[in-house]
Each structure stands twice: as structure tokens, then as C-alpha cells.
Design a protein around this motif. Structure first.
Motif, PDB file in Angstrom:
ATOM      1  N   ALA A 210       0.828  -1.208   0.000  1.00 46.00           N
ATOM      2  CA  ALA A 210       0.000   0.000   0.000  1.00 46.00           C
ATOM      3  C   ALA A 210       0.859   1.253   0.000  1.00 46.00           C
ATOM      4  O   ALA A 210       0.537   2.241  -0.661  1.00 46.00           O
ATOM      5  CB  ALA A 210      -0.932  -0.006   1.205  1.00 46.00           C
ATOM      6  N   ALA A 214       0.995   4.690  -2.721  1.00 39.58           N
ATOM      7  CA  ALA A 214       0.474   5.975  -2.228  1.00 39.58           C
ATOM      8  C   ALA A 214       0.844   7.111  -3.174  1.00 39.58           C
ATOM      9  O   ALA A 214       1.946   7.148  -3.716  1.00 39.58           O
ATOM     10  CB  ALA A 214       1.025   6.259  -0.835  1.00 39.58           C
ATOM     11  N   ARG A 215      -0.077   8.040  -3.364  1.00 39.23           N
ATOM     12  CA  ARG A 215       0.136   9.176  -4.251  1.00 39.23           C
ATOM     13  C   ARG A 215       0.306  10.456  -3.424  1.00 39.23           C
ATOM     14  O   ARG A 215      -0.452  10.705  -2.489  1.00 39.23           O
ATOM     15  CB  ARG A 215      -1.034   9.335  -5.229  1.00 39.23           C
ATOM     16  CG  ARG A 215      -1.214   8.144  -6.170  1.00 39.23           C
ATOM     17  CD  ARG A 215      -2.285   8.444  -7.215  1.00 39.23           C
ATOM     18  NE  ARG A 215      -3.581   8.712  -6.606  1.00 39.23           N
ATOM     19  CZ  ARG A 215      -4.465   7.761  -6.300  1.00 39.23           C
ATOM     20  NH1 ARG A 215      -4.172   6.486  -6.517  1.00 39.23           N
ATOM     21  NH2 ARG A 215      -5.629   8.085  -5.777  1.00 39.23           N
ATOM     22  N   THR A 245      -2.594  10.088  -0.689  1.00 40.26           N
ATOM     23  CA  THR A 245      -3.874   9.433  -0.923  1.00 40.26           C
ATOM     24  C   THR A 245      -3.631   8.013  -1.399  1.00 40.26           C
ATOM     25  O   THR A 245      -2.610   7.712  -2.034  1.00 40.26           O
ATOM     26  CB  THR A 245      -4.709  10.192  -1.959  1.00 40.26           C
ATOM     27  OG1 THR A 245      -3.981  10.272  -3.201  1.00 40.26           O
ATOM     28  CG2 THR A 245      -5.031  11.601  -1.483  1.00 40.26           C
ATOM     29  N   LEU A 246      -4.591   7.141  -1.104  1.00 39.15           N
ATOM     30  CA  LEU A 246      -4.514   5.733  -1.473  1.00 39.15           C
ATOM     31  C   LEU A 246      -5.677   5.393  -2.389  1.00 39.15           C
ATOM     32  O   LEU A 246      -6.785   5.936  -2.246  1.00 39.15           O
ATOM     33  CB  LEU A 246      -4.554   4.847  -0.226  1.00 39.15           C
ATOM     34  CG  LEU A 246      -3.524   5.166   0.860  1.00 39.15           C
ATOM     35  CD1 LEU A 246      -3.779   4.324   2.110  1.00 39.15           C
ATOM     36  CD2 LEU A 246      -2.122   4.933   0.337  1.00 39.15           C
ATOM     37  N   SER A 247      -5.435   4.491  -3.321  1.00 37.61           N
ATOM     38  CA  SER A 247      -6.484   4.115  -4.285  1.00 37.61           C
ATOM     39  C   SER A 247      -7.560   3.249  -3.660  1.00 37.61           C
ATOM     40  O   SER A 247      -8.682   3.171  -4.171  1.00 37.61           O
ATOM     41  CB  SER A 247      -5.860   3.385  -5.480  1.00 37.61           C
ATOM     42  OG  SER A 247      -5.152   2.230  -5.041  1.00 37.61           O
ATOM     43  N   LEU A 250      -6.975   1.355   3.341  1.00 39.39           N
ATOM     44  CA  LEU A 250      -5.881   0.628   3.982  1.00 39.39           C
ATOM     45  C   LEU A 250      -6.402  -0.061   5.232  1.00 39.39           C
ATOM     46  O   LEU A 250      -7.048   0.559   6.074  1.00 39.39           O
ATOM     47  CB  LEU A 250      -4.761   1.605   4.356  1.00 39.39           C
ATOM     48  CG  LEU A 250      -3.549   1.038   5.094  1.00 39.39           C
ATOM     49  CD1 LEU A 250      -2.738   0.131   4.170  1.00 39.39           C
ATOM     50  CD2 LEU A 250      -2.674   2.167   5.635  1.00 39.39           C
ATOM     51  N   PHE A 259       4.497   0.343   5.958  1.00 36.81           N
ATOM     52  CA  PHE A 259       3.780   1.292   5.087  1.00 36.81           C
ATOM     53  C   PHE A 259       4.545   2.612   5.018  1.00 36.81           C
ATOM     54  O   PHE A 259       4.789   3.150   3.930  1.00 36.81           O
ATOM     55  CB  PHE A 259       2.368   1.517   5.627  1.00 36.81           C
ATOM     56  CG  PHE A 259       1.618   2.628   4.948  1.00 36.81           C
ATOM     57  CD1 PHE A 259       0.969   2.420   3.742  1.00 36.81           C
ATOM     58  CD2 PHE A 259       1.576   3.897   5.512  1.00 36.81           C
ATOM     59  CE1 PHE A 259       0.284   3.452   3.105  1.00 36.81           C
ATOM     60  CE2 PHE A 259       0.905   4.935   4.886  1.00 36.81           C
ATOM     61  CZ  PHE A 259       0.252   4.706   3.685  1.00 36.81           C
ATOM     62  N   THR A 370      -8.158   6.177   3.366  1.00 42.66           N
ATOM     63  CA  THR A 370      -7.566   6.452   2.048  1.00 42.66           C
ATOM     64  C   THR A 370      -6.688   7.700   2.047  1.00 42.66           C
ATOM     65  O   THR A 370      -6.128   8.052   1.011  1.00 42.66           O
ATOM     66  CB  THR A 370      -8.660   6.635   0.983  1.00 42.66           C
ATOM     67  OG1 THR A 370      -9.497   7.740   1.349  1.00 42.66           O
ATOM     68  CG2 THR A 370      -9.503   5.374   0.844  1.00 42.66           C
TER      69      THR A 370
END
Length: 388
Positions: A210, A214-215, A245-247, A250, A259, A370
Motif C-alpha cells: 500500500a 500511495a500518491r 492518498t490511497l487508491s 488501507l 507502510f 484512504t
């Protein structure tokens, strides 16, 4: 290693040193106040910075000397007399906040109350900010309630939009550790200390996956708000505040050091000279809020403590930024929402951390699972020029 740097004016003529010693030794409040008036109105040119430092010491001495006259004298010096342009903006703010804190600690409330007889018509004057600080300091010790003049002044500050006026007039339960020092609970410098105080969040493969996905969600305004307690407190290194942000959501079990280590964080770059493995531990909102308060209340190695009122404000602003909350959300609602977030403390042995005086690093997972916020700061007394 010394935390104090020589400042302009340290080599002022002996006359100024003798005057200062005389003023401090006299101990008569009226004489000290008259000395401050003379120094503030003399227009002493090249010796202005030296005179300002002398006046600052007089103001703090008066604030610490219990009597109604001393309250009035100290308040008048920082609220009206101290000439602008002699002290930097930051130095002037710190003096005003220090005097407010000392007045509340040393003086009887009945002798402070007369300062609130007249309501303000604006919030820009130092005298108004001093009184706002006094109200903030009184709130932290649970004093001043039921005093009509104080309550009317606080209401007027809310109407005028003073930043301190958004804070409640009493300490919230989540603030129970503010200004409290517990023996044996100093800065955490080692992995052993961190593990002894907080439950470790184990590493997982799912967390690493994850983290790699992450973006970066850059937000400079939010970042500047998050790091404000550290900047105000004079911490040695520029703090790092990042948002991701996560798609997909989590799992809370995957929110750990595996992470965090996959995030492109400046504080995790480099191997470092100290031996140890990065680790993360679960913590609580009140722990994070208290650390944010302490950073500017105590100040860094450069001694830039801000006093309780503004340290409280900066802590809450940073806390809101970590959660991504608008400023209009009431504080008690923010407390409720904080319980739905996941909070971590983490530690790493990289070039960035010093494990010297103070290191802090937090990661926050929002209720949607997220969005993640990371805040890291380090303080040290090595030469600032060596820091990146």
C-alpha cells in the motif's frame, strides 16, 4: 555547547550595563517603570536594541513581582511603551507572551482584572493581544470564569475575530497534559523508550504494498499550518509535513512502519550514522496534541517558547491540519473526529533524525482509510548551518 548566540548590542557601552544593573537592583516597581519609560522614549539610536533588551527584562521582572502596580506597569510597557522597530516582530511577540504568562502565574486575579475594564475596538494593538494572551493563560489554569469584565472582553475578541478567541475559555479534557511535566517522561530518543511507552505497530507485507502505491497530495497551506508549532518554537531543522492518498482503503493492521517506509519522505532518506531499525507505535490524539503544544510552549534549543495561549492555538491548528479539518469545525467536534483516526508515532535512524534533544514523527490515517498525513521534526544544538 551553548544555546545562546551573541547578538548585536552585547558590546554596548558600560553606561548601559551599569544602568541595567542599577534598574534591576533597585527593586522598586515605580523606579523600574520610570527607567523603562526613559529607555523607551530616549530614541537612543545605535543602542536601541540594547535598550529594548533592558526594557524587556524590566517588564518580565515587574510581571513576576506580585502587586497591582506591577501588573499595570508590566502591561503598559509591552502594550504601549516598547518602541516599534527596535525588536524584531518575533522578539516582540515572545516578550508580550512571556509577560502575559508571568502575570497569570505570579499575580492575583483581582489585580489582573482591572486590565479588562475597557473593551477593544480592534485587534491589531499590542495591548489587545496582551489581554487576549492573559485570557488564554487563565483558561489553561481554569481561572477567570464568572468574571464579567473578562467574559465581556472575550466575547468582544470573538466578535472582532482575534485568533485566540476561537479557543474555549476552559481547558478541554484532551488538553489534560498541557503545561504538565512528568518526571521520567522527557523526549523519546531511543527505540527502547518508544517501545516502553507505546504498543508497537507490526510490519506487514500489505502495508509495504500500500505504501508503494500511495500518491503525493501536495498542499502547501495545510503543510505550513501543520509545522507552525515547530517553526514558532525555533526547532533547528525545517519540519516535514506531507500528505498522501490511497487508491483503496488501507487495513488498520497494515498501518505500520512497513507502510511508512515506502513513502517518499525526506526524513527517511539516508542510512544515518546511528544503528537501529525504524519502528512505529500506536498512539492517541491527546499524546499528539500535547506534543504539538509542547514544541512551541517550551521552544527548541534556541529558546523560542511562545507562552501557553499561542502554543495552544498553534497546537490546535496543526492538529486540524493533520486531520484535514476546516477551521470552522468546533473543537469538541474535532475531538470526536480524532477518535476515528489512526495515530502513529514513528522513529528512524537516518541522516535526518539526530536523536539528540528532541525528535518527533507522526502519521495519521483518516476514517476513510484512504488519506494519510505525516509530520516529522527534529531539534538539535549542533550548528544550524550543518542542517539540511
Amino acid at each position: 555547547m551553548s544555546h545562546n548566540q551573541e547578538t548585536p548590542g552585547d558590546s554596548c557601552p558600560d553606561r548601559h550595563r551599569r544602568e541595567e544593573s542599577q534598574y534591576q537592583a533597585e527593586l522598586a516597581p515605580e523606579a523600574m517603570y520610570e527607567a523603562a519609560v526613559r529607555l523607551c522614549t530616549a530614541g537612543d539610536g545605535s543602542h536601541g536594541a540594547s535598550a529594548a533588551r533592558t526594557v524587556a527584562r524590566i517588564a518580565e521582572t515587574l510581571a513576576d513581582t506580585r502587586s497591582r502596580d506591577c501588573v499595570m506597569f508590566a502591561a503598559d510597557i509591552v502594550g504601549r511603551l516598547l518602541p516599534g522597530g527596535v525588536m524584531s516582530h518575533g522578539e516582540g511577540d515572545r516578550l508580550l507572551r512571556s509577560v502575559a504568562a508571568k502575570l497569570v502565574k505570579a499575580q492575583h486575579l483581582r489585580d489582573i482584572e482591572p486590565l479588562f475594564r475597557e473593551l477593544p475596538d480592534g485587534i491589531s494593538a499590542p495591548a489587545v493581544d496582551l489581554r487576549a494572551c492573559l485570557l488564554g493563560e487563565l483558561a489553561l489554569i481554569g481561572s477567570g470564569g464568572g468574571r464579567r469584565s473578562l467574559e465581556m472582553y472575550a466575547e468582544k475578541l470573538r466578535e472582532l475575530g482575534h485568533p485566540l478567541a476561537r479557543l474555549p475559555g476552559t481547558r478541554l479534557d484532551i488538553e489534560h497534559r498541557f503545561t504538565v511535566r512528568v518526571r521520567g517522561l522527557g523526549p523519546i530518543k531511543t527505540a527502547k523508550q518508544l517501545r516502553s511507552r507505546f504498543p508497537e505497530a507490526p510490519s506487514t507485507d500489505g502495508g509495504a504494498v500500500a505504501g508503494r502505491g500511495a500518491r503525493d497530495a501536495r498542499d502547501d497551506v495545510r503543510a505550513n499550518t501543520a509545522v507552525r508549532p515547530f517553526r514558532a518554537g525555533g526547532w533547528a531543522r525545517e519540519p516535514e509535513a506531507r500528505f498522501f492518498t490511497l487508491s483503496s482503503p488501507l487495513s488498520p493492521d497494515d498501518f505500520g512502519i512497513s507502510f511508512i517506509e515506502e513513502l517518499p519522505l525526506r526524513c527517511l532518506a539516508g542510512e544515518g550514522s546511528r544503528r537501529g531499525s525504524a519502528l512505529a507505535c500506536a498512539t492517541t490524539p491527546d499524546d499528539v496534541l500535547n506534543e504539538l503544544f509542547s514544541t512551541s510552549y517550551v521552544g527548541g534549543v534556541n529558546g523560542q517558547g511562545q507562552g501557553g495561549a499561542y502554543a495552544r492555538l498553534y497546537a490546535w491548528e496543526s492538529f486540524y491540519a493533520l486531520m484535514g479539518l476546516p477551521t470552522g469545525v468546533p473543537l469538541l467536534e474535532a475531538v470526536r473526529r480524532a477518535a476515528d483516526h489512526r495515530w502513529l508515532r514513528f522513529m528512524a535512524f537516518t541522516d535526518w533524525f539526530h536523536h539528540d534533544t528532541s525528535d518527533l514523527a507522526f502519521a495519521v490515517l483518516d476514517p476513510t482509510r484512504t488519506r494519510v498525513a505525516v509530520l516529522a521534526a527534529t531539534d538539535t544544538d549542533i550548528h544550524r548551518g550543518a542542517l539540511g
